[in-house]
Design a protein around this motif. Structure first.
Motif, PDB file in Angstrom:
ATOM      1  N   ILE A 194       0.836  -1.191   0.000  1.00 55.52           N
ATOM      2  CA  ILE A 194       0.000   0.000   0.000  1.00 55.52           C
ATOM      3  C   ILE A 194       0.875   1.246   0.000  1.00 55.52           C
ATOM      4  O   ILE A 194       1.865   1.323   0.745  1.00 55.52           O
ATOM      5  N   THR A 195       0.516   2.230  -0.804  1.00 59.33           N
ATOM      6  CA  THR A 195       1.148   3.537  -0.685  1.00 59.33           C
ATOM      7  C   THR A 195       0.377   4.330   0.366  1.00 59.33           C
ATOM      8  O   THR A 195      -0.839   4.484   0.275  1.00 59.33           O
ATOM      9  N   ASP A 196       1.072   4.831   1.365  1.00 56.30           N
ATOM     10  CA  ASP A 196       0.442   5.445   2.533  1.00 56.30           C
ATOM     11  C   ASP A 196       0.855   6.919   2.621  1.00 56.30           C
ATOM     12  O   ASP A 196       1.946   7.248   3.089  1.00 56.30           O
ATOM     13  N   ALA A 197      -0.051   7.805   2.156  1.00 61.20           N
ATOM     14  CA  ALA A 197       0.259   9.232   2.174  1.00 61.20           C
ATOM     15  C   ALA A 197       0.264   9.788   3.590  1.00 61.20           C
ATOM     16  O   ALA A 197       0.984  10.744   3.887  1.00 61.20           O
ATOM     17  N   GLY A 198      -0.521   9.204   4.470  1.00 60.53           N
ATOM     18  CA  GLY A 198      -0.589   9.705   5.839  1.00 60.53           C
ATOM     19  C   GLY A 198       0.709   9.542   6.598  1.00 60.53           C
ATOM     20  O   GLY A 198       1.102  10.395   7.393  1.00 60.53           O
ATOM     21  N   GLN A 199       1.404   8.429   6.354  1.00 60.31           N
ATOM     22  CA  GLN A 199       2.645   8.145   7.071  1.00 60.31           C
ATOM     23  C   GLN A 199       3.882   8.315   6.197  1.00 60.31           C
ATOM     24  O   GLN A 199       4.982   8.014   6.642  1.00 60.31           O
ATOM     25  N   ASN A 200       3.677   8.776   4.941  1.00 58.13           N
ATOM     26  CA  ASN A 200       4.792   8.950   4.014  1.00 58.13           C
ATOM     27  C   ASN A 200       5.624   7.661   3.926  1.00 58.13           C
ATOM     28  O   ASN A 200       6.843   7.653   4.090  1.00 58.13           O
ATOM     29  N   SER A 201       4.909   6.570   3.669  1.00 58.24           N
ATOM     30  CA  SER A 201       5.545   5.256   3.693  1.00 58.24           C
ATOM     31  C   SER A 201       4.911   4.331   2.665  1.00 58.24           C
ATOM     32  O   SER A 201       3.860   4.620   2.090  1.00 58.24           O
ATOM     33  N   ILE A 202       5.579   3.225   2.451  1.00 62.63           N
ATOM     34  CA  ILE A 202       5.002   2.100   1.725  1.00 62.63           C
ATOM     35  C   ILE A 202       4.759   1.019   2.767  1.00 62.63           C
ATOM     36  O   ILE A 202       5.667   0.653   3.527  1.00 62.63           O
ATOM     37  N   ASP A 203       3.533   0.511   2.828  1.00 69.00           N
ATOM     38  CA  ASP A 203       3.150  -0.434   3.870  1.00 69.00           C
ATOM     39  C   ASP A 203       2.933  -1.827   3.293  1.00 69.00           C
ATOM     40  O   ASP A 203       2.305  -1.969   2.240  1.00 69.00           O
ATOM     41  N   ARG A 204       3.429  -2.813   4.005  1.00 61.47           N
ATOM     42  CA  ARG A 204       3.142  -4.208   3.662  1.00 61.47           C
ATOM     43  C   ARG A 204       2.039  -4.709   4.590  1.00 61.47           C
ATOM     44  O   ARG A 204       2.139  -4.590   5.805  1.00 61.47           O
ATOM     45  N   PHE A 205       0.998  -5.280   3.999  1.00 66.39           N
ATOM     46  CA  PHE A 205      -0.151  -5.759   4.771  1.00 66.39           C
ATOM     47  C   PHE A 205      -0.301  -7.258   4.522  1.00 66.39           C
ATOM     48  O   PHE A 205      -0.501  -7.697   3.390  1.00 66.39           O
ATOM     49  N   THR A 206      -0.163  -8.059   5.573  1.00 68.59           N
ATOM     50  CA  THR A 206      -0.323  -9.502   5.426  1.00 68.59           C
ATOM     51  C   THR A 206      -1.800  -9.862   5.595  1.00 68.59           C
ATOM     52  O   THR A 206      -2.579  -9.099   6.174  1.00 68.59           O
ATOM     53  N   LEU A 207      -2.177 -11.025   5.127  1.00 70.18           N
ATOM     54  CA  LEU A 207      -3.570 -11.459   5.244  1.00 70.18           C
ATOM     55  C   LEU A 207      -3.958 -11.756   6.682  1.00 70.18           C
ATOM     56  O   LEU A 207      -5.147 -11.870   6.995  1.00 70.18           O
ATOM     57  N   SER A 208      -2.975 -11.851   7.570  1.00 67.13           N
ATOM     58  CA  SER A 208      -3.281 -12.013   8.991  1.00 67.13           C
ATOM     59  C   SER A 208      -3.522 -10.667   9.670  1.00 67.13           C
ATOM     60  O   SER A 208      -3.867 -10.613  10.849  1.00 67.13           O
ATOM     61  N   GLY A 209      -3.320  -9.568   8.938  1.00 66.83           N
ATOM     62  CA  GLY A 209      -3.617  -8.248   9.468  1.00 66.83           C
ATOM     63  C   GLY A 209      -2.434  -7.480  10.007  1.00 66.83           C
ATOM     64  O   GLY A 209      -2.603  -6.404  10.571  1.00 66.83           O
ATOM     65  N   ALA A 210      -1.209  -7.986   9.833  1.00 67.36           N
ATOM     66  CA  ALA A 210      -0.029  -7.270  10.319  1.00 67.36           C
ATOM     67  C   ALA A 210       0.419  -6.237   9.286  1.00 67.36           C
ATOM     68  O   ALA A 210       0.509  -6.539   8.097  1.00 67.36           O
ATOM     69  N   VAL A 211       0.700  -5.030   9.744  1.00 68.27           N
ATOM     70  CA  VAL A 211       1.133  -3.941   8.867  1.00 68.27           C
ATOM     71  C   VAL A 211       2.564  -3.547   9.218  1.00 68.27           C
ATOM     72  O   VAL A 211       2.877  -3.289  10.378  1.00 68.27           O
ATOM     73  N   THR A 212       3.430  -3.515   8.218  1.00 70.71           N
ATOM     74  CA  THR A 212       4.786  -3.015   8.397  1.00 70.71           C
ATOM     75  C   THR A 212       4.950  -1.796   7.506  1.00 70.71           C
ATOM     76  O   THR A 212       4.732  -1.877   6.299  1.00 70.71           O
TER      77      THR A 212
END
Length: 366
Positions: A47-65
């Motif tokens: 995910i491109t995350d404009a709020g955190q100025n980051s690129i986020d990895r989202f697993t199907l278990s719900g963990a976000v990095t």
């Protein structure tokens, strides 16, 4: 050819019915502003995350990095998987020039300065390069995996062109929507353009494009409140009205079910169109969610970002056999059937894991 395409579409529609019964599940990412989403080569959502100025990895278990970007406040936007197996994304902020970035599955980010100050649309090309639109240059741009850019101006009066969306076609060409000139452009990887005009009135405002399971191009037309279907020969096979007036089209993509899915940013809905042109709409639980372009998820569901702070998935509920649907409720043989079933779930907040402390100072431009 058009008749054959219609027959094929009809057969596909019969094989891939759309259930009117879906569940939309939302996952809240604190302080986020998701813009783009794609399934990565590692089987996770990115995910491109404009709020955190980051690129986020989202697993199907719900963990976000969250992986912070080197340049501050760039407002990361659209994202795709590159021919090199890395994730490539556009950065919206940074005029007079902006950057395009790539990130590995391990979170290593590289940014390249573009020739443009305003970009949109990004896709992996059939030639092993990344392609995007340099809107302020009235051009389509090619970038090699090492960051070398070549710009190809749209033909005609440059100031009248506005390339918005881009996709790689099944014919080995790039396909671009030109919102201002009301055209769809076919472009070879050598930079040769062929334009196909959409119906003149009203201007279709074509802002999104994808390739369907039928091998045709599917086009978001918010100016006409419709979804168009075009062959790679430039023949417009049909335009299908969106049931909700002034719905808007936030993005369009082929779903894992073989249908085409699109978000309605003004109506706050996600919708699906079958190869035969039947459209079904589903309300999004969160009001004013600002939905963006959907993607086919690694779990067989459709996922889409909500710039208001969520990502969401659409889970289709299996339909009962047709013989069951013929049965009326006991004691009410003449009762009208219930409306299509769907559930508006409450936002499901998943545990968030970040590579850095969440910042409340990140700037968001929407």
């Amino acid at each position: 050819m058009a008749v054959l395409a219609g027959l094929v579409a009809g057969m596909l529609a019969g094989l891939m019915p759309v259930s009117a019964a879906v569940i939309i599940v939302e996952y809240s990412i604190p302080n986020s502003g998701p813009n783009g989403i794609v399934t990565g080569p590692d089987g996770n959502l990115w995910i491109t995350d404009a709020g955190q100025n980051s690129i986020d990895r989202f697993t199907l278990s719900g963990a976000v990095t969250a992986y912070p970007l080197p340049t501050a406040n760039v407002i990361p936007n659209e994202i795709t998987v590159g021919p090199d197996g890395k994730l490539w994304f556009l950065e919206f902020n940074g005029a007079p020039t902006v950057k395009i970035g790539k990130i590995t599955a391990g979170g290593t980010v590289t940014e390249y300065t573009t020739n443009s100050g305003f970009t949109s649309g990004i896709t992996a090309g059939p030639d092993g390069n990344i392609w995007f639109n340099a809107r302020d240059l009235f051009s389509v741009a090619k970038m090699t995996p090492t960051g070398t850019e070549t710009d190809y101006p749209v033909p005609g009066n440059p100031a009248s062109a506005d390339p918005i969306a881009i996709t790689a076609g099944p014919d080995g060409n790039l396909w671009v929507t030109d919102e201002s000139q009301n055209k769809i452009w076919k472009m070879t990887t050598n930079g040769v353009f062929t334009g196909y005009a959409l119906p003149a009135s009203p201007n279709r405002g074509a802002n999104s494009i994808t390739v369907g399971a039928d091998g045709n191009l599917w086009i978001g037309e918010p100016g006409n409140n419709s979804i168009g279907r075009m062959t790679t020969g430039g023949l417009l096979l049909g335009e299908f009205p969106i049931p909700t007036s002034n719905a808007g089209v936030g993005g369009i993509a082929r779903g894992p079910d073989g249908n085409v899915w699109f978000t309605e940013n003004s109506a706050n809905q996600i919708a699906v169109v079958t190869p035969a042109g039947a459209i079904t709409e589903f309300p999004i639980p969160t009001a004013n969610s600002l939905p963006r372009r959907p993607t086919a998820g690694p779990d067989g569901n459709v996922w889409f970002p909500e710039n208001a702070g969520n990502i969401a998935k659409v889970v289709q509920r299996r339909q009962a056999p047709s013989t069951w649907r013929k049965l009326a409720p006991v004691g009410q043989p003449s009762a009208a059937p219930p409306p299509p079933w769907y559930t508006k779930t409450s936002p499901a907040t998943m545990p968030v894991v970040s590579t850095r402390r969440w910042s409340s100072s990140a700037s968001v431009r929407r």
